[in-house]
Scaffold this motif. Structure first.
Motif, PDB file in Angstrom:
ATOM      1  N   GLY A  89      48.605  43.917  38.382  1.00 15.30           N
ATOM      2  CA  GLY A  89      47.797  43.387  37.279  1.00 15.30           C
ATOM      3  C   GLY A  89      46.655  42.554  37.806  1.00 15.30           C
ATOM      4  O   GLY A  89      46.562  42.266  39.011  1.00 15.30           O
ATOM      5  N   GLY A  90      45.781  42.135  36.887  1.00 11.41           N
ATOM      6  CA  GLY A  90      44.611  41.370  37.284  1.00 11.41           C
ATOM      7  C   GLY A  90      44.942  40.054  37.956  1.00 11.41           C
ATOM      8  O   GLY A  90      44.231  39.616  38.871  1.00 11.41           O
ATOM      9  N   SER A  91      46.010  39.396  37.525  1.00 11.33           N
ATOM     10  CA  SER A  91      46.376  38.108  38.126  1.00 11.33           C
ATOM     11  C   SER A  91      46.745  38.282  39.594  1.00 11.33           C
ATOM     12  O   SER A  91      46.368  37.467  40.448  1.00 11.33           O
ATOM     13  CB  SER A  91      47.534  37.472  37.356  1.00 11.33           C
ATOM     14  OG  SER A  91      47.128  37.071  36.075  1.00 11.33           O
ATOM     15  N   GLU A  92      47.479  39.353  39.905  1.00 10.29           N
ATOM     16  CA  GLU A  92      47.827  39.599  41.303  1.00 10.29           C
ATOM     17  C   GLU A  92      46.589  39.979  42.110  1.00 10.29           C
ATOM     18  O   GLU A  92      46.435  39.574  43.271  1.00 10.29           O
ATOM     19  CB  GLU A  92      48.874  40.702  41.434  1.00 10.29           C
ATOM     20  CG  GLU A  92      49.335  40.887  42.874  1.00 10.29           C
ATOM     21  CD  GLU A  92      50.303  42.044  43.078  1.00 10.29           C
ATOM     22  OE1 GLU A  92      50.707  42.259  44.232  1.00 10.29           O
ATOM     23  OE2 GLU A  92      50.649  42.730  42.095  1.00 10.29           O
ATOM     24  N   SER A  93      45.690  40.751  41.517  1.00 11.64           N
ATOM     25  CA  SER A  93      44.456  41.115  42.209  1.00 11.64           C
ATOM     26  C   SER A  93      43.656  39.868  42.565  1.00 11.64           C
ATOM     27  O   SER A  93      43.129  39.742  43.684  1.00 11.64           O
ATOM     28  CB  SER A  93      43.616  42.051  41.334  1.00 11.64           C
ATOM     29  OG  SER A  93      44.265  43.292  41.142  1.00 11.64           O
ATOM     30  N   LEU A  94      43.541  38.934  41.621  1.00 13.82           N
ATOM     31  CA  LEU A  94      42.823  37.684  41.895  1.00 13.82           C
ATOM     32  C   LEU A  94      43.550  36.841  42.940  1.00 13.82           C
ATOM     33  O   LEU A  94      42.913  36.193  43.776  1.00 13.82           O
ATOM     34  CB  LEU A  94      42.650  36.894  40.599  1.00 13.82           C
ATOM     35  CG  LEU A  94      41.634  37.457  39.611  1.00 13.82           C
ATOM     36  CD1 LEU A  94      41.724  36.739  38.271  1.00 13.82           C
ATOM     37  CD2 LEU A  94      40.217  37.347  40.157  1.00 13.82           C
TER      38      LEU A  94
END
Length: 410
Positions: A89-94
Motif C-alpha cells: 500500500g501507499g503507506s509502505e511505499s512511503l
C-alpha cells in the motif's frame, strides 16, 4: 451445512452496500455497477482467486511483480538503471522511500545526527507516523492560498540537516498538484532526496495528459526526482493491497532491501518491509494492467474527466459554492461561502451518496472514479437537489466528526 451458512452470512454482509452510491468514496474497483462496465472486476477477481493461496515468492508471482515494476517505470519515463518494488500500500511505499533516503543520507553525510525531512502542510500523515520509528525531525511547511506547496517557504525550511523533501501528485485532501519541477530544483541544488507521492494520481496523470489536459511534470523526466510512489489499487484498478515504490537508479535503491544470513535457516532476503504478501492481490494488479492496456486506461480517464468537468460546471453555475483547491486531476473539493456545506453533505447522505468531508477548509471531497454517464448525471442532479433543499428549508445538520481513517484499535 456450515459452508452454506457462511456463504449466506457473507452475502448478507455484502448486500449492505448493494446501492452503488454507498461505495462512492471507495470506487477504484467496484462490482456494483457504478463504474464503466468493461469487465475489469471479473478479470481482477479471477486472477486473485487463481493465486490467493500463493505468496510473493511463488515463481509466477515473482514474474508478476517484475512486470508491474517495468510497466510503472515505463509510464514514469524512467531510464534503464531505474528500479522499484511492489508493496502492500501507499503507506509502505512511503516508508520504504523514507528509509532509503535516510540510509542514503547517512552514507553520504555521516555528520548529520538528527536528519530533517521537509514536507508541505498537505503531505500525507505517514511522515508523523514514521518519525517515531526513524528518529528524524519533521518540518511541515504552510502551503499557499491554493493549497499548493509554497516553493519559497519550502526552500527557506531547508537547512544543513535536511535530507529529504516531499511533493504530492496530487495531495489527498485538496487534489492539488505540487510544483514538482521547482521543488526538484531546490532538492538538486542542496543534494536532497525528493520523493513524489503519486499514490493517488500516478496511474491516472499520464493518461489525462495524453487526452490533452494540462498536467504538470512529476516523474523521472524531471531532474532531481529521486523516487515515486503510486498505488496499483487506486487508479491502476487492482484489488486492495498493491502499491509500488520506484527509484531513479539502482544505486540509491540499494538501501531498501533487507538481507540477513547469520541464522539457522540460511539466507533471508526481503525487498520490502512486509514479509509474506498475498499473491492474489499482486496477480490481480498484473492481470488488470494487462487487460486494460493503454486504451482501457484512456477510456477510464475520459470518464473521470467528464465527471470532474460536470461537478466543476455545476459549482461554477451555483452561487455561493466554490471549488476548493482547483480540481486539477481527480480530487474535487466543494466548499461554500454562504451555505452550510456539511448540511449539503448530510442531504447527499440522505440521497444514499457516501461522500468524504474536509475540515480545513470545510468542504465536501469527491475522489473521482470512471462513473457511467447515468451516474454522473444522477450525482450532479442530487448535488443540485441537496443545495436547493438546504437553502429552501434552512436545514442545518449537526457538526460531523471529520474522519479520514477510523480503523479498529485494541
Amino acid at each position: 451445512m456450515i459452508r452454506l451458512k457462511i456463504e449466506q452470512e457473507l452475502e448478507q454482509l455484502r448486500s449492505q452496500d448493494a446501492d452503488p452510491r454507498s461505495t462512492f468514496a471507495d470506487r477504484w474497483l467496484n462490482d456494483r455497477g457504478l463504474l464503466v462496465d468493461d469487465g475489469t472486476f471479473e478479470v481482477a477477481k479471477a486472477a486473485h482467486f487463481a493465486f490467493f493461496t500463493k505468496g510473493n515468492n511463488y515463481p509466477a508471482v515473482v514474474q508478476f511483480e517484475r512486470d508491474l515494476i517495468q510497466m510503472a517505470l515505463s509510464l514514469f519515463h524512467a531510464q534503464n538503471d531505474a528500479t522499484g518494488a511492489v508493496t502492500s500500500g501507499g503507506s509502505e511505499s512511503l516508508f520504504l522511500a523514507t528509509a532509503a533516503a535516510l540510509a542514503n543520507a547517512k552514507e553520504r553525510r555521516p555528520d548529520i545526527t538528527r536528519p530533517v525531512i521537509v514536507v508541505p502542510q498537505t503531505g500525507y500523515p505517514t511522515f508523523e507516523k514514521y518519525e517515531r520509528y526513524f528518529g528524524y525531525t519533521l518540518r511541515r511547511v504552510p502551503v499557499d492560498a491554493n493549497f499548493r506547496a509554497n516553493v519559497s517557504a519550502m526552500s527557506e525550511a531547508v537547512n544543513e540537516n535536511t535530507v529529504m523533501m516531499l511533493a504530492s501528485m496530487p495531495s489527498w485532501s485538496h487534489g492539488v498538484c505540487d510544483p514538482v519541477r521547482e521543488l526538484a530544483e531546490i532538492a538538486d541544488k542542496h543534494g536532497i532526496w525528493l520523493h513524489v507521492d503519486a499514490c493517488v494520481g500516478g496511474f491516472l496523470a499520464p493518461f489525462v495528459r495524453e487526452l490533452g489536459r494540462d498536467v504538470p511534470d512529476f516523474d523521472f523526466r524531471v531532474p532531481g526526482v529521486s523516487s515515486i510512489s503510486a498505488d496499483f489499487h487506486k487508479y491502476g484498478y487492482s484489488g486492495k493491497g498493491v502499491s509500488g515504490v520506484f527509484y531513479r537508479n539502482r544505486d540509491i535503491a540499494r538501501h531498501q532491501p533487507f538481507v540477513f544470513d547469520t541464522w539457522a535457516a540460511g539466507l533471508y532476503r526481503s525487498p520490502v518491509l512486509t514479509g509474506t504478501r498475498n499473491g492474489g492481490a499482486i496477480a490481480s494488479a498484473w492481470a488488470v494492467m494487462r487487460y486494460l492496456g493503454r486504451e482501457g486506461y484512456l477510456s477510464r480517464a475520459t470518464q473521470i474527466l467528464k465527471l470532474r468537468d460536470a461537478i466543476s460546471g455545476f459549482v461554477e453555475r451555483c452561487p455561493g459554492l466554490k471549488i476548493v483547491g482547483g480540481a486539477e486531476l481527480n480530487v474535487v473539493g466543494v466548499g461554500s461561502d454562504y451555505s452550510d456545506i456539511y448540511s449539503i453533505a448530510s442531504k447527499m447522505k440522505e440521497y444514499r451518496w457516501k461522500v468524504n468531508l474536509l475540515k480545513e477548509p470545510e468542504a465536501i471531497q469527491f475522489v473521482l472514479g470512471p462513473l457511467r454517464d447515468e451516474y454522473i448525471d444522477l450525482l450532479v442532479k442530487d448535488l443540485e437537489r441537496a443545495v436547493e433543499a438546504v437553502r429552501r428549508e434552512g436545514f442545518s445538520a449537526p457538526s460531523p466528526a471529520v474522519v479520514y481513517s477510523d480503523e479498529f484499535l485494541d
